[in-house]
Scaffold this active site. Structure first.
Site, PDB file in Angstrom:
ATOM      1  N   ARG A 147     -16.610  17.349  -0.052  1.00 27.20           N
ATOM      2  CA  ARG A 147     -17.541  18.598  -0.563  1.00 27.20           C
ATOM      3  C   ARG A 147     -16.933  19.571   0.414  1.00 27.20           C
ATOM      4  O   ARG A 147     -17.199  19.934   1.038  1.00 27.20           O
ATOM      5  CB  ARG A 147     -19.285  18.083  -0.348  1.00 27.20           C
ATOM      6  CG  ARG A 147     -19.791  18.975  -1.001  1.00 27.20           C
ATOM      7  CD  ARG A 147     -19.721  19.334  -2.360  1.00 27.20           C
ATOM      8  NE  ARG A 147     -20.686  20.253  -2.881  1.00 27.20           N
ATOM      9  CZ  ARG A 147     -20.582  21.718  -3.566  1.00 27.20           C
ATOM     10  NH1 ARG A 147     -18.882  22.121  -2.757  1.00 27.20           N
ATOM     11  NH2 ARG A 147     -20.778  22.856  -3.979  1.00 27.20           N
ATOM     12  N   HIS A 183     -17.417  25.452   1.621  1.00 22.74           N
ATOM     13  CA  HIS A 183     -18.189  26.379   0.475  1.00 22.74           C
ATOM     14  C   HIS A 183     -19.775  26.936   1.223  1.00 22.74           C
ATOM     15  O   HIS A 183     -20.282  26.848   2.515  1.00 22.74           O
ATOM     16  CB  HIS A 183     -19.154  26.033  -0.052  1.00 22.74           C
ATOM     17  CG  HIS A 183     -19.855  24.570  -0.156  1.00 22.74           C
ATOM     18  ND1 HIS A 183     -19.448  23.797   0.453  1.00 22.74           N
ATOM     19  CD2 HIS A 183     -21.498  24.636  -0.293  1.00 22.74           C
ATOM     20  CE1 HIS A 183     -20.743  22.557   0.341  1.00 22.74           C
ATOM     21  NE2 HIS A 183     -21.521  22.981   0.480  1.00 22.74           N
ATOM     22  N   HIS A 222     -23.775  29.267   0.560  1.00 27.55           N
ATOM     23  CA  HIS A 222     -24.674  29.427  -0.262  1.00 27.55           C
ATOM     24  C   HIS A 222     -25.454  30.840   0.024  1.00 27.55           C
ATOM     25  O   HIS A 222     -25.519  30.864   1.505  1.00 27.55           O
ATOM     26  CB  HIS A 222     -25.613  28.396  -0.812  1.00 27.55           C
ATOM     27  CG  HIS A 222     -24.997  26.615  -0.770  1.00 27.55           C
ATOM     28  ND1 HIS A 222     -24.858  26.629  -1.713  1.00 27.55           N
ATOM     29  CD2 HIS A 222     -24.992  26.079   0.328  1.00 27.55           C
ATOM     30  CE1 HIS A 222     -24.630  25.192  -1.794  1.00 27.55           C
ATOM     31  NE2 HIS A 222     -24.420  25.313  -0.095  1.00 27.55           N
ATOM     32  N   GLU A 248     -29.906  25.648   3.223  1.00 24.39           N
ATOM     33  CA  GLU A 248     -29.672  23.874   2.568  1.00 24.39           C
ATOM     34  C   GLU A 248     -29.810  23.027   3.908  1.00 24.39           C
ATOM     35  O   GLU A 248     -30.029  23.027   5.267  1.00 24.39           O
ATOM     36  CB  GLU A 248     -28.248  24.181   2.306  1.00 24.39           C
ATOM     37  CG  GLU A 248     -27.571  21.961   2.381  1.00 24.39           C
ATOM     38  CD  GLU A 248     -26.066  21.955   1.991  1.00 24.39           C
ATOM     39  OE1 GLU A 248     -25.199  22.710   1.682  1.00 24.39           O
ATOM     40  OE2 GLU A 248     -25.660  21.207   2.641  1.00 24.39           O
ATOM     41  N   HIS A 256     -19.802  26.018   5.183  1.00 27.17           N
ATOM     42  CA  HIS A 256     -19.911  24.314   5.905  1.00 27.17           C
ATOM     43  C   HIS A 256     -18.843  22.871   4.877  1.00 27.17           C
ATOM     44  O   HIS A 256     -18.382  23.887   3.819  1.00 27.17           O
ATOM     45  CB  HIS A 256     -21.489  23.682   6.020  1.00 27.17           C
ATOM     46  CG  HIS A 256     -22.411  24.588   4.840  1.00 27.17           C
ATOM     47  ND1 HIS A 256     -22.395  25.320   4.165  1.00 27.17           N
ATOM     48  CD2 HIS A 256     -22.660  23.192   4.160  1.00 27.17           C
ATOM     49  CE1 HIS A 256     -23.529  25.408   3.450  1.00 27.17           C
ATOM     50  NE2 HIS A 256     -22.848  23.604   3.017  1.00 27.17           N
ATOM     51  N   GLU A 310     -26.854  23.667  -8.008  1.00 29.81           N
ATOM     52  CA  GLU A 310     -25.548  24.163  -7.120  1.00 29.81           C
ATOM     53  C   GLU A 310     -24.145  24.108  -8.420  1.00 29.81           C
ATOM     54  O   GLU A 310     -23.170  24.641  -7.185  1.00 29.81           O
ATOM     55  CB  GLU A 310     -25.012  22.410  -7.556  1.00 29.81           C
ATOM     56  CG  GLU A 310     -24.106  21.367  -6.876  1.00 29.81           C
ATOM     57  CD  GLU A 310     -24.036  21.329  -5.240  1.00 29.81           C
ATOM     58  OE1 GLU A 310     -23.455  21.497  -4.535  1.00 29.81           O
ATOM     59  OE2 GLU A 310     -25.252  21.975  -4.851  1.00 29.81           O
TER      60      GLU A 310
END
Length: 455
Positions: free
Chosen positions: A154, A157, A159, A163, A202, A225
């Site tokens: 993943r 990225h 946010h 999270e 992360h 998402e």
């Protein structure tokens, strides 16, 4: 010949006008029972979904485990179903088909299944989400269920939202960079947590033969998402001349950067953490602990199960999300309680449950939950969770709060002047009054109660 044809046509018309003798409507008009194909059951006092069944206590029914087909009959009221019917759905939600007599009012839906969420399929993985768009009552938190196969990444990225992650199965490597420029790397397994505050960059990578699957929680129900800040997406929308200046390299070095986000993709197999850890004079390890082993905590053993609580008191970095991991044995009850500081966002891992939510003003509604389901209980609304299946019920209670708080009905009544409690609840039944007062005397919290058998 024309006369014969007319009689024949008349006969056909008359026949077509006669009701079908075996139709459901005609059989009911004739007072005949409906055949089983129209969902009528024979009288059976052991089947709770029959007109003859009586249960003044609204006992739970495990229609999945017992192979029953719920019908809207309760204590002599109700009727059969003649129209289209989704048997599997009704078995999963028997208390929607036949609500307890105590349900009342118009509470909105507090249940959603990840099975109803759209899945985004990527190289070696997938993701699906439950947000306020899928479940309008999911206001404070949003959830994402994600799968990464062995070596699948993943991508790097961050946010706007914090999270919180829980490993459902398998192994995963997490990496991050803290606000002070310290790097963090850890390998996690089933039952472990991570928490990355807002803006912390992360990445995640599946390890082991089967990779990993996990639950992500974000501290805003409107989270999507699809709105993640991805490093490949950013660079794809930045002039290469700027990228070259930023990294002190010639522009041609960046000629073949990805043209769009990678999101989830197959990566190479990583070595150990020591082998992979960055090195250099300007590199430093983070002083923050972004991960926590929830299932390694010593549980509180109750009469009907186990409880583990993780919040900022034992996981200091987790400032906006608190959680409890519960194991509720068959027939046991997560006691009647409420949460004064946040909505509850529940995730059911295994087993089958029923939950009644009391919203004041006489409003209450009962819901049933299966593995992969999400439940919402707005703050201060009274509720319980009952294991109605034949296996342990495993669930997470998650909150947008730094501390896990709940208030027990049992404890409250036990620590209130007993005369006042008795006058409120048992003014007309002296015998029951004394038995109840004896039961709540010197109350001890039993978050998961086995019930009378354990006394």
């Amino acid at each position: 010949m024309r006369f014969t044809g007319s009689l024949l046509a008349l006969g056909i018309a008359l026949v077509s006008a006669v009701p079908l003798q075996d139709s459901p409507r005609q059989r009911l008009l004739d007072g005949k029972p409906l055949p089983s194909k129209y969902r009528t059951r024979s009288v059976n006092i052991t089947n709770p979904y029959t007109p003859s069944y009586r249960d003044p206590y609204d006992t739970a029914v495990d229609s999945v485990g017992e192979g029953l087909d719920p019908l809207p009959f309760r204590n002599g009221k109700g009727a059969t179903v003649l129209g289209p019917w989704n048997k599997d759905r009704s078995r999963q939600d028997p208390d929607l088909v036949r609500p307890p007599s105590t349900d009342h009012g118009t509470l909105p839906s507090l249940r959603w299944s990840f099975a109803d969420s759209h899945i985004r399929i990527e190289e070696g993985g997938w993701t699906r989400q439950t947000t306020v768009r899928e479940l309008p009552t999911s206001v404070e938190l949003a959830g994402v269920n994600m799968r990464l196969e062995k070596g699948v990444i993943r991508e790097l990225h961050w946010h706007k939202e914090a999270e919180w992650g829980y490993v459902l199965e398998g192994n995963v490597r997490v990496t991050a960079l803290d606000y002070e420029g310290g790097n963090f790397i850890d390998d996690l397994e089933k039952g472990d947590l991570w928490y990355f505050p807002s803006g912390i960059p992360h990445s995640l990578q599946g390890l082991g033969d089967n990779g990993t699957e996990f639950l992500l929680i974000f501290d805003d129900g409107s989270f999507s998402e699809e709105s993640t800040f991805l490093v490949t997406d950013w660079l794809a929308h930045t002039p290469k001349s700027v990228i070259a200046k930023n990294f002190h390299l010639a522009p041609e070095i960046f000629a073949h950067l990805p043209e769009k986000e990678k999101y989830i993709f197959q990566g190479s197999q990583p070595g150990s953490i020591d082998q992979e850890r960055p090195e250099g004079n300007n590199v430093k390890k983070s002083k923050y602990q972004f991960t926590h082993k929830m299932l390694a905590q010593d549980p509180k053993i109750t009469s009907g199960g186990e409880v583990r609580i993780t919040d900022s008191k034992n996981f200091p970095v987790s400032k906006t999300v608190a959680a409890a991991h519960l194991i509720i044995e068959p027939g046991a009850l997560r006691e009647m309680h409420w949460h004064p500081n946040a909505d509850e966002w529940s995730f059911f891992i295994s087993g089958r449950a029923r939950v009644t939510v009391f919203a004041s003003q006489g409003n209450a509604r009962t819901f049933n939950y299966m593995p992969g389901d999400v439940g919402i209980v707005p703050r201060n609304m009274g509720h319980f969770v009952e294991n109605i299946g034949d296996e342990p019920l495993v669930m997470l209670e998650i909150f947008r709060a730094d501390e896990f708080l709940d208030i027990s009905l049992f404890q409250w009544l036990g620590e209130t002047p007993q005369r006042q409690v008795a006058d409120t609840l048992f003014s007309d039944d002296k015998e029951a009054r004394q038995k109840f007062l004896d039961a709540i005397k010197d109350p001890k919290r039993d978050e998961v109660s086995k019930g009378p058998e354990a006394q």
